[in-house]
Design an enzyme around this catalytic site. Sequence first.
Site, PDB file in Angstrom:
ATOM      1  CB  SER A 410      93.863  46.935 -63.082  1.00  0.00           C
ATOM      2  OG  SER A 410      93.774  46.938 -64.455  1.00  0.00           O
ATOM      3  CG  HIS A 431      88.708  47.227 -63.906  1.00  0.00           C
ATOM      4  ND1 HIS A 431      88.701  46.110 -63.111  1.00  0.00           N
ATOM      5  CD2 HIS A 431      89.850  47.154 -64.641  1.00  0.00           C
ATOM      6  CE1 HIS A 431      89.793  45.399 -63.350  1.00  0.00           C
ATOM      7  NE2 HIS A 431      90.493  46.008 -64.268  1.00  0.00           N
ATOM      8  CD  GLU A 443      85.823  44.810 -60.803  1.00  0.00           C
ATOM      9  OE1 GLU A 443      85.637  44.094 -59.821  1.00  0.00           O
ATOM     10  OE2 GLU A 443      86.948  45.257 -61.117  1.00  0.00           O
ATOM     11  CG  ASN A 481      92.304  42.366 -60.436  1.00  0.00           C
ATOM     12  OD1 ASN A 481      92.196  41.224 -60.895  1.00  0.00           O
ATOM     13  ND2 ASN A 481      92.552  43.413 -61.204  1.00  0.00           N
TER      14      ASN A 481
END
Length: 653
Positions: A410, A431, A443, A481
């Site tokens: 991540s 991801h 992702e 993120n």
Amino acid sequence: MNEVTTFSATVSATARNGILVVAIDNPPVNATSADVRLGLSRALAHAEAAIGIKGVVITGAGKTFIGGADIREFGKPAIEPTLPDVIEKIEALSKPVIAALNGAALGGGLELALACHYRIASPATQVGLPEVKLGIVPGAGGTQRLPRLIGVPAAIELIASGRIAKAKEALSLGIVDELAEGDLIATTIKSAQKLTDTPPRRTGELAVAPAGPAEIEKASSKILAKARGQKAPAEAVRLVASSHRPLAEGLADERATFLALRDSREAAALRHIFFAEREASKVAGLENVEPHPVTTLGICGLGLMGSGIAVAALAAGYTVIGLDQTQQAAEKGYERIVGLLERNLASGRLDQSGFDAQKSILVVTTTDADLAPCDLVIEAVFDDLTVKIDLFRRLDKVIRPDTILATNTSYLNPDEIAAATAHPERVLGLHFFSPAHVMRLLEVVRCKETAPDVLATGLTVAKKLKKLPVVTGVTEGFIGNRIFSAYRREAEFLLEDGALPHEIDAALEDYGFPMGLFAVYDMAGLEIAWARRKRQAATRDPSQRYVEIADRLCEAGRLGQKSGRGWYAYPDGKRTIDPEVTAIIEAEREKKHITPRSFSREEIGQRMLQAMATEGEALLAEGIAARPGDIDLVMVNGYGFPAHKGGPMFARS
Ligand code: 3H9
């Protein structure tokens, strides 16, 4: 050979034993674009006038009957005939018209079928009125004709949710009259011939079975609660619930509602998301690149994330080899995966034979060499650079040279992980979001050295896993993120400047997020982010604004719901505002000499949105995200951004 009559570029017909078989051929999904409507209109006029024609069959070319109205025409000047015009002609025809549903009949496609006098479906057919998912209601009779066939409660449930039903359910509900196991067109022609002796059964002339307020409430309450303020589902319920009035009146109301919603911001936002989803997997430079064949998938680390990935992989038909460090961990992983499959079995998502089949293609091991047959290996081990590098170096020695290696990190830099391997060009990031068997977003990280065929394989596998892949470049936190960090930072600035957690949460919920940010923190637990902040402390730029409130909370043992307290208190498990948190916030403000001011919900929403959009612009400028739509998809599918607002990039435009 029967002679083909062409009615327009997309509609042609052949006469077979007195039945005019009309086929719509408008790839990719036979949408009812202007040319289709024109062709159908001409075909119907021809059928009405031709003495030798006793009935009409309407079907679609390819695997779709009709995917709906042409969404691309929305917002452009109307071209006659409209879909309601064509549908009215079908229903009014003096000769029987039968829909031969050869595949998906959705939206305007199902509305067209509902106006036919009889419907026969192939077993592959799916039906639905998914208009609410585009922020609109059916605009060509769906809300008025469907309840005439299946009753008000069932029609509310289908239309207000936009749910798709399979052929068998469509038959049992009464949406279709027959399923054809064999040759669909031959069966339909036979039925058409039989029906020529009886007056056409016009759906619009059927009475609507009475339904009381309690039944309507039961069918709609859950769906409306989930709609969180979107207009279309409530309008759909209203239209269906009032379908007992004269057809013309109901149709006029439906049309006016459809047109108003179609031109709304909400509908534009949902259309943007619809097309963004289809755009996302079109990656520049991969047009002619062949993905590798993948049948066996290795998963390293069988914790929550690895197990979720395994469940998605088994459902997609991949053979799964799970690797964990110890026998105990491997066995626990196996049990967790089988436990998730059992849940699917219990909920009916999986039948016994499917369960047995999936279980039979799962093995777990503690030996690296057992991963040798894998075409793709995904690691989901502890998010630590040394651990991941060590694993990839070991894998390098046991897998084939063409096997692809994916990291599920991540926050780490996958370029560094790739660089430690013998073949960095075969490394990419996948991801997943937790729980990985549920969340659609994936992702797909294009690392510095990732080869095009490796990226193409990642995208193909993602689709087979029924995920929504979005390609991202390498940056801390990737697309999602990184934007989330900006959003979180802004919320903390707002706290320090005068807003309280519950005010920020209320503004976000008002905007359409399912839950406020601070409530989410409490649910997830505050300690992981705290640990990360502590790790970053030494390298943090001292000139940048840093809000310490979250640190004070953690130091006070307020680690979220699990510890009974976090941003809120939880007496009897119920989230409540805690004066102790307010005191901590006030003390921090004082320490920094900040005079608090009040913020309206709109201002909070705007500040949060702006923070996300600004970070999104940076991601585009850096080439991390290819399109604004990709960013919107990530935020909508991974972070609770309301789809009917279109994502941060759409919303700020
Ligand atoms: C409606 O009907 C309103 C009426 O009530 C009232 C009218 C008066 N229009 O999804 P895919 C394109 S509203 C235009 O990857 P699949 C799509 O963009 C409509 N284009 O294929 C893509 O283009 P590209 C209600 C459409 O096989 C290509 O087709 N209907 C439309 O996985 C392939 O799409 C719906 O909401 C459209 N309606 O799935 C159904 N639909 O190749 C929406 C698709 O350039 N559609 N395209 O990227 C779907 O759910 C799926 O497309 C379907 C096929 C299940 C049909």
